[in-house]
Write a protein that holds these residues in place. Structure first.
Motif, mmCIF file in Angstrom:
data_model
loop_
_atom_site.group_PDB
_atom_site.id
_atom_site.type_symbol
_atom_site.label_atom_id
_atom_site.label_comp_id
_atom_site.label_asym_id
_atom_site.label_seq_id
_atom_site.Cartn_x
_atom_site.Cartn_y
_atom_site.Cartn_z
ATOM 1 N N LYS A 9 29.750 40.999 57.126
ATOM 2 C CA LYS A 9 30.749 40.497 56.179
ATOM 3 C C LYS A 9 30.739 38.983 56.253
ATOM 4 C CE LYS A 9 35.605 40.983 54.854
ATOM 5 N NZ LYS A 9 36.885 41.617 55.178
ATOM 6 N N GLU A 10 30.376 38.336 55.149
ATOM 7 C CA GLU A 10 30.233 36.888 55.122
ATOM 8 C C GLU A 10 30.937 36.326 53.898
ATOM 9 O OE1 GLU A 10 26.078 36.209 55.010
ATOM 10 O OE2 GLU A 10 25.750 36.744 57.111
ATOM 11 N N PRO A 11 31.219 35.023 53.892
ATOM 12 C CA PRO A 11 31.718 34.408 52.675
ATOM 13 C C PRO A 11 30.739 34.624 51.533
ATOM 14 C CG PRO A 11 31.915 32.903 54.524
ATOM 15 C CD PRO A 11 31.099 34.059 55.012
ATOM 16 N N ALA A 12 31.220 34.699 50.317
ATOM 17 C CA ALA A 12 30.377 35.022 49.171
ATOM 18 C C ALA A 12 30.133 33.808 48.291
ATOM 19 C CB ALA A 12 31.034 36.129 48.350
ATOM 20 N N LEU A 25 31.602 40.977 45.202
ATOM 21 C CA LEU A 25 31.568 40.964 46.659
ATOM 22 C C LEU A 25 32.365 39.775 47.203
ATOM 23 C CD1 LEU A 25 28.255 41.611 48.588
ATOM 24 C CD2 LEU A 25 30.039 40.170 49.514
ATOM 25 N N GLY A 26 33.199 40.029 48.230
ATOM 26 C CA GLY A 26 33.980 38.980 48.854
ATOM 27 C C GLY A 26 35.362 38.792 48.271
ATOM 28 N N ARG A 27 35.710 39.542 47.236
ATOM 29 C CA ARG A 27 37.025 39.395 46.606
ATOM 30 C C ARG A 27 37.894 40.625 46.868
ATOM 31 N NH1 ARG A 27 35.228 36.607 40.812
ATOM 32 N NH2 ARG A 27 34.275 34.760 41.772
ATOM 33 N N GLU A 53 39.401 45.379 49.747
ATOM 34 C CA GLU A 53 38.631 44.205 50.163
ATOM 35 C C GLU A 53 37.145 44.547 49.997
ATOM 36 O OE1 GLU A 53 39.995 41.366 50.971
ATOM 37 O OE2 GLU A 53 42.061 42.123 50.950
ATOM 38 N N THR A 55 33.360 44.372 50.450
ATOM 39 C CA THR A 55 32.451 43.835 51.456
ATOM 40 C C THR A 55 30.987 44.178 51.190
ATOM 41 O OG1 THR A 55 32.813 45.771 52.874
ATOM 42 C CG2 THR A 55 34.232 43.849 53.237
ATOM 43 N N ASP A 154 24.680 42.794 50.708
ATOM 44 C CA ASP A 154 25.666 42.372 51.698
ATOM 45 C C ASP A 154 26.151 40.953 51.450
ATOM 46 O OD1 ASP A 154 25.438 44.789 53.109
ATOM 47 O OD2 ASP A 154 23.713 44.037 54.242
ATOM 48 N N ASP A 155 25.444 40.206 50.613
ATOM 49 C CA ASP A 155 25.853 38.844 50.279
ATOM 50 C C ASP A 155 25.452 38.573 48.833
ATOM 51 O OD1 ASP A 155 23.059 38.063 50.286
ATOM 52 O OD2 ASP A 155 23.204 38.022 52.466
ATOM 53 N N ARG A 156 25.783 37.395 48.343
ATOM 54 C CA ARG A 156 25.619 37.099 46.925
ATOM 55 C C ARG A 156 24.358 36.289 46.618
ATOM 56 N NH1 ARG A 156 29.065 38.211 43.389
ATOM 57 N NH2 ARG A 156 28.621 36.368 42.136
#
Length: 212
Positions: A9-12, A25-27, A53, A55, A154-156
């Motif tokens: 889980k990371e910032p997007a 993702l991330g919102r 949430e 993720t 998993d990320d953007r």
């Protein structure tokens, strides 16, 4: 199996991943719980909160001009939107699904039996009522399920972290007041050939019943 859909889980940061009415993702997604609570005990839909949430994010290209956008929480709740375009500007369907059951096949016979259940007119999981085939209608005795690859992120950065091949069928049952409860039955297979059977319970959402 659903644990394989989730990673770090990371910032997007901004990327080419689509945002569907600000859902990405991330919102956080806020839901109107009246979408399912208005049915009271008539629904088996088990969601007990009104925020999600996000993720992980999935994208399915249906190859016929349609796209499925999926947004996952750490506990495997799935917010799904179907659109006519990859950007998600032309939505045709929005649904929230919650996992009901997960199992691993013991061998080929288990997979054949599950496939037969996916093709049948109706589907009755343990502890739930009967649901009738929603995709394609239930007139035919047997109907081939839908198959597709889902790309999971998993990320953007726009690059898929993994892919899951899915064979699935959607079933439904009527609720009072023209309501509907959905059952999504899936055979999932990872790229390394690990297979599981997943059952999810869902309810359709109107555009005004969620925000991000």
């Amino acid at each position: 199996m659903f644990s394989r859909l989730f990673g770090r889980k990371e910032p997007a940061p901004e990327s080419a991943l689509p945002a569907i009415r600000n859902v990405t993702l991330g919102r956080t997604v806020w839901l109107d719980p009246l979408a399912w609570k208005r049915f009271g005990s008539d629904t088996k839909f088990p969601l007990d909160r009104d925020t999600l949430e996000i993720t992980a994010q999935g994208l399915v290209d249906l190859k016929d001009g349609g796209f499925v956008h999926r947004f996952y929480t750490d506990d495997h709740v799935m917010f799904q939107a179907v659109s006519d375009d990859r950007a998600g500007q032309r939505l045709t369907d929005v649904t929230i699904f919650v996992p009901w059951d997960s199992a691993y096949p013991g061998g080929r016979a288990d997979r054949d039996a599950w496939g037969k259940r996916l093709r049948a007119r109706s589907f009755t999981p343990a502890g739930l009522p009967e649901y009738h085939r929603f995709w394609f209608g239930d007139e035919a005795e047997s109907q081939d399920p839908v198959t597709f690859w889902e790309e999971l992120h998993d990320d953007r950065d726009g690059v898929p972290d993994r892919k899951i091949f899915q064979t699935c069928m959607l079933f439904a049952r009527d609720l009072p007041g023209e309501g509907r409860e959905l059952l999504l039955a899936i055979e999932m297979e990872t790229e390394d050939r690990e297979v599981s059977f997943e059952t999810m319970i869902g309810v359709p959402l109107e555009v005004g019943e969620f925000r991000a």
